[in-house]
Design a protein around this motif. Structure first.
Motif, PDB file in Angstrom:
ATOM      1  N   ARG A 178     -11.925 -17.358   1.532  1.00 22.73           N
ATOM      2  CA  ARG A 178     -10.720 -16.551   1.434  1.00 22.73           C
ATOM      3  C   ARG A 178      -9.630 -17.190   0.601  1.00 22.73           C
ATOM      4  NH1 ARG A 178      -8.554 -15.369   7.078  1.00 22.73           N
ATOM      5  NH2 ARG A 178      -8.626 -17.621   7.109  1.00 22.73           N
ATOM      6  N   ILE A 179      -9.818 -18.364   0.080  1.00 26.46           N
ATOM      7  CA  ILE A 179      -8.710 -19.107  -0.501  1.00 26.46           C
ATOM      8  C   ILE A 179      -8.155 -18.447  -1.766  1.00 26.46           C
ATOM      9  CG2 ILE A 179     -10.140 -20.731  -1.809  1.00 26.46           C
ATOM     10  CD1 ILE A 179      -8.030 -22.867  -0.904  1.00 26.46           C
ATOM     11  N   PHE A 180      -8.996 -17.924  -2.647  1.00 24.55           N
ATOM     12  CA  PHE A 180      -8.508 -17.299  -3.864  1.00 24.55           C
ATOM     13  C   PHE A 180      -8.902 -15.827  -3.960  1.00 24.55           C
ATOM     14  CE2 PHE A 180      -8.646 -21.787  -5.228  1.00 24.55           C
ATOM     15  CZ  PHE A 180      -7.288 -21.934  -5.461  1.00 24.55           C
ATOM     16  N   ARG A 181      -9.300 -15.228  -2.872  1.00 22.68           N
ATOM     17  CA  ARG A 181      -9.713 -13.830  -2.902  1.00 22.68           C
ATOM     18  C   ARG A 181      -8.475 -12.934  -2.857  1.00 22.68           C
ATOM     19  NH1 ARG A 181     -14.442 -12.425   0.896  1.00 22.68           N
ATOM     20  NH2 ARG A 181     -15.403 -13.851  -0.562  1.00 22.68           N
ATOM     21  N   ASP A 182      -8.447 -11.974  -3.759  1.00 25.64           N
ATOM     22  CA  ASP A 182      -7.326 -11.051  -3.856  1.00 25.64           C
ATOM     23  C   ASP A 182      -7.711  -9.749  -3.163  1.00 25.64           C
ATOM     24  OD1 ASP A 182      -5.138  -9.604  -4.493  1.00 25.64           O
ATOM     25  OD2 ASP A 182      -5.436  -9.650  -6.653  1.00 25.64           O
ATOM     26  N   HIS A 183      -7.202  -9.552  -1.955  1.00 27.36           N
ATOM     27  CA  HIS A 183      -7.547  -8.342  -1.211  1.00 27.36           C
ATOM     28  C   HIS A 183      -6.735  -7.143  -1.673  1.00 27.36           C
ATOM     29  CE1 HIS A 183     -10.115 -10.502   1.556  1.00 27.36           C
ATOM     30  NE2 HIS A 183      -9.182 -11.429   1.649  1.00 27.36           N
ATOM     31  N   PHE A 184      -5.688  -7.348  -2.433  1.00 27.23           N
ATOM     32  CA  PHE A 184      -4.843  -6.255  -2.905  1.00 27.23           C
ATOM     33  C   PHE A 184      -5.434  -5.573  -4.134  1.00 27.23           C
ATOM     34  CE2 PHE A 184      -1.106  -4.629  -5.185  1.00 27.23           C
ATOM     35  CZ  PHE A 184      -0.563  -3.831  -4.186  1.00 27.23           C
ATOM     36  N   ARG A 185      -6.407  -6.192  -4.783  1.00 24.85           N
ATOM     37  CA  ARG A 185      -6.924  -5.744  -6.073  1.00 24.85           C
ATOM     38  C   ARG A 185      -7.535  -4.356  -6.012  1.00 24.85           C
ATOM     39  NH1 ARG A 185     -11.336  -9.567  -8.134  1.00 24.85           N
ATOM     40  NH2 ARG A 185     -12.105  -8.907  -6.133  1.00 24.85           N
ATOM     41  N   LYS A 186      -8.110  -3.950  -4.887  1.00 30.13           N
ATOM     42  CA  LYS A 186      -8.777  -2.653  -4.812  1.00 30.13           C
ATOM     43  C   LYS A 186      -7.772  -1.499  -4.828  1.00 30.13           C
ATOM     44  CE  LYS A 186      -8.998  -2.861   0.185  1.00 30.13           C
ATOM     45  NZ  LYS A 186      -9.832  -2.933   1.346  1.00 30.13           N
TER      46      LYS A 186
ATOM     47  N   ILE B  63       3.333   9.274  -6.886  1.00 27.31           N
ATOM     48  CA  ILE B  63       4.410   8.513  -7.529  1.00 27.31           C
ATOM     49  C   ILE B  63       5.102   7.601  -6.521  1.00 27.31           C
ATOM     50  CG2 ILE B  63       6.673   8.756  -8.613  1.00 27.31           C
ATOM     51  CD1 ILE B  63       5.531  11.214 -10.055  1.00 27.31           C
ATOM     52  N   ILE B  64       5.374   8.097  -5.327  1.00 21.96           N
ATOM     53  CA  ILE B  64       5.986   7.261  -4.292  1.00 21.96           C
ATOM     54  C   ILE B  64       5.058   6.113  -3.929  1.00 21.96           C
ATOM     55  CG2 ILE B  64       6.731   7.248  -1.879  1.00 21.96           C
ATOM     56  CD1 ILE B  64       7.782  10.111  -2.406  1.00 21.96           C
ATOM     57  N   TRP B  65       3.762   6.399  -3.832  1.00 22.52           N
ATOM     58  CA  TRP B  65       2.774   5.354  -3.548  1.00 22.52           C
ATOM     59  C   TRP B  65       2.797   4.288  -4.642  1.00 22.52           C
ATOM     60  CZ3 TRP B  65      -3.124   5.957  -4.458  1.00 22.52           C
ATOM     61  CH2 TRP B  65      -3.815   4.867  -3.927  1.00 22.52           C
ATOM     62  N   GLY B  66       2.880   4.718  -5.902  1.00 24.57           N
ATOM     63  CA  GLY B  66       2.914   3.765  -7.013  1.00 24.57           C
ATOM     64  C   GLY B  66       4.161   2.899  -7.002  1.00 24.57           C
ATOM     65  N   LEU B  67       5.316   3.497  -6.702  1.00 25.88           N
ATOM     66  CA  LEU B  67       6.545   2.699  -6.639  1.00 25.88           C
ATOM     67  C   LEU B  67       6.487   1.681  -5.515  1.00 25.88           C
ATOM     68  CD1 LEU B  67       9.175   5.509  -7.253  1.00 25.88           C
ATOM     69  CD2 LEU B  67       8.465   3.730  -8.855  1.00 25.88           C
ATOM     70  N   ARG B  68       5.975   2.108  -4.379  1.00 21.47           N
ATOM     71  CA  ARG B  68       5.863   1.185  -3.239  1.00 21.47           C
ATOM     72  C   ARG B  68       4.865   0.071  -3.532  1.00 21.47           C
ATOM     73  NH1 ARG B  68       6.595  -0.930   1.278  1.00 21.47           N
ATOM     74  NH2 ARG B  68       5.231  -0.819   3.070  1.00 21.47           N
ATOM     75  N   MET B  69       3.725   0.443  -4.124  1.00 23.78           N
ATOM     76  CA  MET B  69       2.702  -0.560  -4.412  1.00 23.78           C
ATOM     77  C   MET B  69       3.172  -1.540  -5.481  1.00 23.78           C
ATOM     78  SD  MET B  69      -1.356   0.069  -4.954  1.00 23.78           S
ATOM     79  CE  MET B  69      -1.086   1.354  -6.085  1.00 23.78           C
ATOM     80  N   ASN B  70       3.969  -1.067  -6.427  1.00 25.36           N
ATOM     81  CA  ASN B  70       4.498  -1.961  -7.455  1.00 25.36           C
ATOM     82  C   ASN B  70       5.420  -3.004  -6.842  1.00 25.36           C
ATOM     83  OD1 ASN B  70       4.934  -2.998  -9.996  1.00 25.36           O
ATOM     84  ND2 ASN B  70       6.516  -1.531 -10.498  1.00 25.36           N
ATOM     85  N   SER B  71       6.273  -2.587  -5.925  1.00 26.86           N
ATOM     86  CA  SER B  71       7.163  -3.564  -5.291  1.00 26.86           C
ATOM     87  C   SER B  71       6.392  -4.541  -4.412  1.00 26.86           C
ATOM     88  CB  SER B  71       8.239  -2.850  -4.474  1.00 26.86           C
ATOM     89  OG  SER B  71       7.670  -2.209  -3.356  1.00 26.86           O
ATOM     90  N   VAL B  72       5.363  -4.068  -3.723  1.00 24.13           N
ATOM     91  CA  VAL B  72       4.552  -4.955  -2.885  1.00 24.13           C
ATOM     92  C   VAL B  72       3.778  -5.945  -3.752  1.00 24.13           C
ATOM     93  CG1 VAL B  72       2.555  -5.010  -1.334  1.00 24.13           C
ATOM     94  CG2 VAL B  72       4.386  -3.382  -0.950  1.00 24.13           C
ATOM     95  N   ALA B  73       3.241  -5.465  -4.871  1.00 24.45           N
ATOM     96  CA  ALA B  73       2.465  -6.351  -5.749  1.00 24.45           C
ATOM     97  C   ALA B  73       3.329  -7.458  -6.327  1.00 24.45           C
ATOM     98  CB  ALA B  73       1.825  -5.548  -6.879  1.00 24.45           C
ATOM     99  N   GLN B  74       4.544  -7.123  -6.706  1.00 26.86           N
ATOM    100  CA  GLN B  74       5.409  -8.152  -7.278  1.00 26.86           C
ATOM    101  C   GLN B  74       5.962  -9.084  -6.212  1.00 26.86           C
ATOM    102  OE1 GLN B  74       8.290  -6.036  -9.581  1.00 26.86           O
ATOM    103  NE2 GLN B  74       6.847  -5.603 -11.215  1.00 26.86           N
ATOM    104  N   ARG B  75       6.215  -8.557  -5.030  1.00 23.96           N
ATOM    105  CA  ARG B  75       6.814  -9.382  -3.981  1.00 23.96           C
ATOM    106  C   ARG B  75       5.808 -10.339  -3.358  1.00 23.96           C
ATOM    107  NH1 ARG B  75       8.446  -6.018   0.607  1.00 23.96           N
ATOM    108  NH2 ARG B  75       9.367  -4.813  -1.044  1.00 23.96           N
ATOM    109  N   TYR B  76       4.630  -9.847  -3.031  1.00 23.61           N
ATOM    110  CA  TYR B  76       3.673 -10.676  -2.294  1.00 23.61           C
ATOM    111  C   TYR B  76       2.639 -11.345  -3.180  1.00 23.61           C
ATOM    112  CZ  TYR B  76       5.616  -8.501   1.828  1.00 23.61           C
ATOM    113  OH  TYR B  76       6.481  -8.080   2.799  1.00 23.61           O
ATOM    114  N   TRP B  77       2.205 -10.657  -4.230  1.00 25.48           N
ATOM    115  CA  TRP B  77       1.112 -11.197  -5.037  1.00 25.48           C
ATOM    116  C   TRP B  77       1.580 -11.745  -6.373  1.00 25.48           C
ATOM    117  CZ3 TRP B  77      -3.451 -11.920  -2.817  1.00 25.48           C
ATOM    118  CH2 TRP B  77      -3.703 -11.219  -1.637  1.00 25.48           C
ATOM    119  N   HIS B  78       2.847 -11.473  -6.732  1.00 25.53           N
ATOM    120  CA  HIS B  78       3.431 -11.970  -7.987  1.00 25.53           C
ATOM    121  C   HIS B  78       2.586 -11.574  -9.182  1.00 25.53           C
ATOM    122  CE1 HIS B  78       6.116 -14.219  -5.435  1.00 25.53           C
ATOM    123  NE2 HIS B  78       5.082 -14.767  -4.824  1.00 25.53           N
ATOM    124  N   ARG B  79       2.075 -10.363  -9.136  1.00 23.07           N
ATOM    125  CA  ARG B  79       1.282  -9.829 -10.246  1.00 23.07           C
ATOM    126  C   ARG B  79       1.768  -8.423 -10.540  1.00 23.07           C
ATOM    127  NH1 ARG B  79      -4.893 -11.596  -8.809  1.00 23.07           N
ATOM    128  NH2 ARG B  79      -4.498 -13.826  -8.785  1.00 23.07           N
TER     129      ARG B  79
END
Length: 118
Positions: free
Chosen positions: A19-27, A75-91
């Protein structure tokens, strides 16, 4: 250093090796991009229904409201996912571009509805 005092790198715990480098958010960005693709099918299907004249304008209004709500949810899903991706995964995952692209079918539905049903 002599041979007995070799430096060892820190090793993860046995349950963290996989689990050390596995990205579970990628899907989720992949699923989001597929949802944006299917959002483009909604104005196309609305246009096909208009071209054939199979449905009454009142039913087409219901379809537009339904398609509009699906696109707005994406669109709401995309905005929320964009903020989560930048906040938690820094991608970025190109979610911002896909969200911008998801606004195109929404605009097409509004234009089609305004030209035909109003």
């Amino acid at each position: 250093m002599n041979g007995n005092n070799e430096m060892h790198y820190s090793k993860p715990f046995p349950d963290q090796i996989d689990r050390i480098f596995r990205d579970h958010f990628r899907k989720w960005p992949r699923r989001f991009k597929w949802a944006v693709f299917f959002c483009f099918l909604l104005p196309i299907s609305f246009y096909a229904a208009l071209a054939k004249g199979m449905f009454a304008p009142s039913f087409l209004t219901i379809l537009v409201i339904f398609f509009f709500s699906i696109n707005a949810t994406v669109i709401i899903w995309g905005l929320r996912m964009n903020s989560v991706a930048q906040r938690y995964w820094h991608r970025n995952y190109h979610i911002g571009g896909a969200t911008t692209l998801a606004m195109v079918p929404l605009a097409l539905l509004a234009i089609q509805y305004s030209t035909y049903c109003l």
